[in-house]
Design a protein around this motif. Structure first.
Motif, short mmCIF file in Angstrom:
data_model
loop_
_atom_site.label_atom_id
_atom_site.label_comp_id
_atom_site.label_asym_id
_atom_site.label_seq_id
_atom_site.Cartn_x
_atom_site.Cartn_y
_atom_site.Cartn_z
N ASP A 1 -5.98 -0.28 -3.21
CA ASP A 1 -5.72 1.24 -2.42
C ASP A 1 -4.81 1.05 -1.28
O ASP A 1 -3.91 1.93 -1.01
CB ASP A 1 -6.99 1.65 -2.26
CG ASP A 1 -8.01 2.11 -3.33
OD1 ASP A 1 -7.29 1.92 -4.63
OD2 ASP A 1 -9.11 1.96 -3.36
N MET A 2 -4.84 -0.05 -0.62
CA MET A 2 -4.02 -0.09 0.31
C MET A 2 -2.46 -0.45 0.11
O MET A 2 -1.65 0.30 0.89
CB MET A 2 -4.33 -1.88 1.09
CG MET A 2 -3.44 -1.97 2.51
SD MET A 2 -1.94 -2.73 2.26
CE MET A 2 -2.62 -4.18 1.26
N ALA A 3 -2.44 -1.18 -0.97
CA ALA A 3 -0.96 -1.31 -1.24
C ALA A 3 -0.19 0.15 -1.76
O ALA A 3 0.77 0.31 -1.34
CB ALA A 3 -1.01 -2.03 -2.74
N ALA A 4 -1.14 1.12 -2.36
CA ALA A 4 -0.86 2.19 -2.77
C ALA A 4 -0.47 3.09 -1.52
O ALA A 4 0.43 3.86 -1.59
CB ALA A 4 -1.98 3.08 -3.84
N ARG A 5 -1.41 2.94 -0.55
CA ARG A 5 -0.94 3.69 0.72
C ARG A 5 -0.04 3.43 1.46
O ARG A 5 0.77 4.12 1.95
CB ARG A 5 -2.36 3.50 1.55
CG ARG A 5 -2.62 4.37 2.88
CD ARG A 5 -3.89 4.29 3.29
NE ARG A 5 -4.27 2.83 3.81
CZ ARG A 5 -5.06 2.07 3.27
NH1 ARG A 5 -5.71 2.67 2.20
NH2 ARG A 5 -5.42 0.78 3.70
N TYR A 6 0.45 2.20 1.41
CA TYR A 6 1.67 1.69 2.26
C TYR A 6 2.80 1.80 1.43
O TYR A 6 3.75 1.71 1.98
CB TYR A 6 1.54 0.39 2.64
CG TYR A 6 0.55 0.07 3.81
CD1 TYR A 6 1.28 0.30 5.41
CD2 TYR A 6 -0.69 -0.29 3.93
CE1 TYR A 6 0.38 0.24 6.54
CE2 TYR A 6 -1.64 -0.05 5.27
CZ TYR A 6 -0.91 -0.19 6.15
OH TYR A 6 -1.73 -0.44 7.18
N GLY A 7 2.73 2.06 0.21
CA GLY A 7 4.04 2.24 -0.78
C GLY A 7 4.68 1.01 -0.99
O GLY A 7 6.06 1.04 -0.63
#
Length: 243
Positions: free
Chosen positions: A37-43
């Motif tokens: 989810d962090m990876a998706a949030r930071y793109g």
């Protein structure tokens, strides 16, 4: 590592260079999900997950634009060539699009370069045109072996040479990265991993030709980049994670 002369950088530019590592063997599903989810949030560009997590990561990151990669023969590189190829085929079927394989370190140190090259070539073939990154485990090699391993990876058709697993007691150094960059042609890219825990380290490594970074300190690095982009000093803080 000293700060680079030019700290001005955009967070989006740095995010596009990062493969976020989610590889520790003891991670729970909840911890994996938090990192996804962090990876998706930071793109960021991609995540690199354990082989058993590939299908789940692909589902969870669907529509996010974050690619899913995995590791092959990880972390020791001592599985057979046939096992590495089979692992690649399965990961590809599960949705992985990049493959970070550990070469056979002992055979490289033995000077059995033909064996090393054939091992890599089998994974490249199994990856069916997808990106293969070859992990040398530079902390265990001398300079001649680093150069020979890099050149074997290039001849075998790999897209990247990469420093480290993060699990062998040593990580990327600027000197080793410079040597790897000099040992291969422009078609082959260089990935730094192991010890890339802060923005200044990443920027210094980018200066010597690194185009991708494996790290679990993604949030620390990108928060610092965003602060500098906004005109602040950034934190300069280092993450204490092992990868």
């Amino acid at each position: 590592m000293p700060e680079t002369a030019d700290p001005i950088v955009t967070a989006a530019e740095i995010a596009a260079l990062i493969d976020h590592a989610i590889l520790k063997p003891d991670l729970t599903r909840a911890e994996v999900d938090a990192d996804l989810d962090m990876a998706a949030r930071y793109g960021i560009f991609s995540v690199c997950v354990r082989p058993s997590d590939v299908a789940h990561a692909v589902r969870r990151l669907s529509g996010s634009g974050v690619a899913v990669g995995t590791v092959i023969g990880f972390p020791h590189g001592t599985t057979t060539t046939q096992a590495k190829a089979a692992e690649t085929v399965q990961a590809l079927a599960d949705g992985a699009v990049e493959f970070d394989m550990v070469l056979n370190i002992g055979r490289l140190r033995s000077g059995l370069i033909g064996d090393v090259e054939a091992d890599i070539a089998a994974v490249v073939e199994a990856a069916a045109g997808h990106v293969v990154k070859v992990i040398l485990e530079t902390a265990l090699l001398d300079e001649e072996q680093i150069a020979a391993g890099s050149q074997a990876a290039e001849r075998a058709g790999a897209a990247f040479v990469k420093t480290s697993t993060g699990f062998a007691g040593g990580g990327a150094t600027v000197d080793h990265l410079r040597l790897m960059r000099a040992s291969v042609g422009p078609r082959v890219q260089v990935k730094a991993s192991g010890g890339v825990r802060d923005l200044d380290t990443l920027l210094a490594m980018r200066e010597v030709g690194v185009s991708r970074f494996g790290t679990s300190a993604t949030a620390t690095i990108l928060d610092d980049a965003a602060a500098r982009e906004a005109g602040g000093p950034g934190t300069g803080a280092s993450d204490t994670s092992s990868y």
